[in-house]
Design a protein around this motif. Structure first.
Motif, mmCIF file in Angstrom:
data_model
loop_
_atom_site.group_PDB
_atom_site.id
_atom_site.type_symbol
_atom_site.label_atom_id
_atom_site.label_comp_id
_atom_site.label_asym_id
_atom_site.label_seq_id
_atom_site.Cartn_x
_atom_site.Cartn_y
_atom_site.Cartn_z
ATOM 1 N N ARG A 37 0.822 -1.211 0.000
ATOM 2 C CA ARG A 37 0.000 0.000 0.000
ATOM 3 C C ARG A 37 0.854 1.258 0.000
ATOM 4 N NH1 ARG A 37 -4.773 0.454 4.035
ATOM 5 N NH2 ARG A 37 -4.877 2.421 2.927
ATOM 6 N N PHE A 79 0.931 4.096 -2.868
ATOM 7 C CA PHE A 79 0.703 5.500 -2.552
ATOM 8 C C PHE A 79 1.809 6.375 -3.118
ATOM 9 C CE2 PHE A 79 1.489 9.099 0.299
ATOM 10 C CZ PHE A 79 0.288 9.762 0.164
ATOM 11 N N THR A 96 1.302 9.116 -5.968
ATOM 12 C CA THR A 96 1.362 10.486 -5.469
ATOM 13 C C THR A 96 2.579 11.244 -5.984
ATOM 14 O OG1 THR A 96 0.235 9.781 -3.468
ATOM 15 C CG2 THR A 96 1.332 11.896 -3.385
ATOM 16 N N THR A 109 -1.440 11.419 6.846
ATOM 17 C CA THR A 109 -1.157 11.799 5.468
ATOM 18 C C THR A 109 -0.415 13.133 5.389
ATOM 19 O OG1 THR A 109 -3.205 10.696 4.854
ATOM 20 C CG2 THR A 109 -2.202 12.089 3.201
#
Length: 130
Positions: A22, A26, A30, A57
């Motif tokens: 994960r 990300f 991103t 985050t």
């Protein structure tokens, strides 16, 4: 059959590969979008600033941007004025390169805190009683 701490530790360890995938997903999705507009921490209302610092985050983006661009001294044209990349990151987003150890510590403490809360919840909360 097992103690709650052993069960919780097994659950946390088994999640590590999944969380690694994960995290990679990300970063891969991103990182190319670094140029989109974020609302900087200086633009967040004062009464909502605590939520910004509570969100993992925000710490992740702080670490990614500061690590990549926080020490770049190349000049860029931003909003009609010349600034270094490092000063733009510092002024616009509020991310400081000298705070990277704090960001790293917070990013390490978040999973440990959630693992402890999970273990504590398994040990103390019993929903099978009537």
């Amino acid at each position: 059959m097992y103690t709650s701490w052993a069960y919780a530790l097994a659950q946390v360890i088994i999640e590590v590969p999944y969380l690694f995938v994960r995290a990679i997903t990300f970063v891969v999705t991103t990182y190319p979008m670094i140029g989109y507009q974020w609302s900087a921490s200086k633009q967040i209302p004062k009464w909502l600033l605590w939520l910004y610092y509570l969100t993992p985050t925000s710490w992740t983006l702080n670490g990614m941007l500061t690590l990549q661009y926080g020490d770049v001294d190349s000049e860029i044209l931003v909003f009609g004025e010349k600034k270094t990349v490092a000063s733009f990151i510092r002024d616009y987003f509020g991310f400081h390169h000298d705070q990277l150890p704090v960001v790293a510590l917070v990013l390490v403490l978040y999973p440990l805190l959630f693992a402890f809360l999970f273990a504590y919840g398994i040990a103390k909360l019993n929903f099978t009683r009537r």
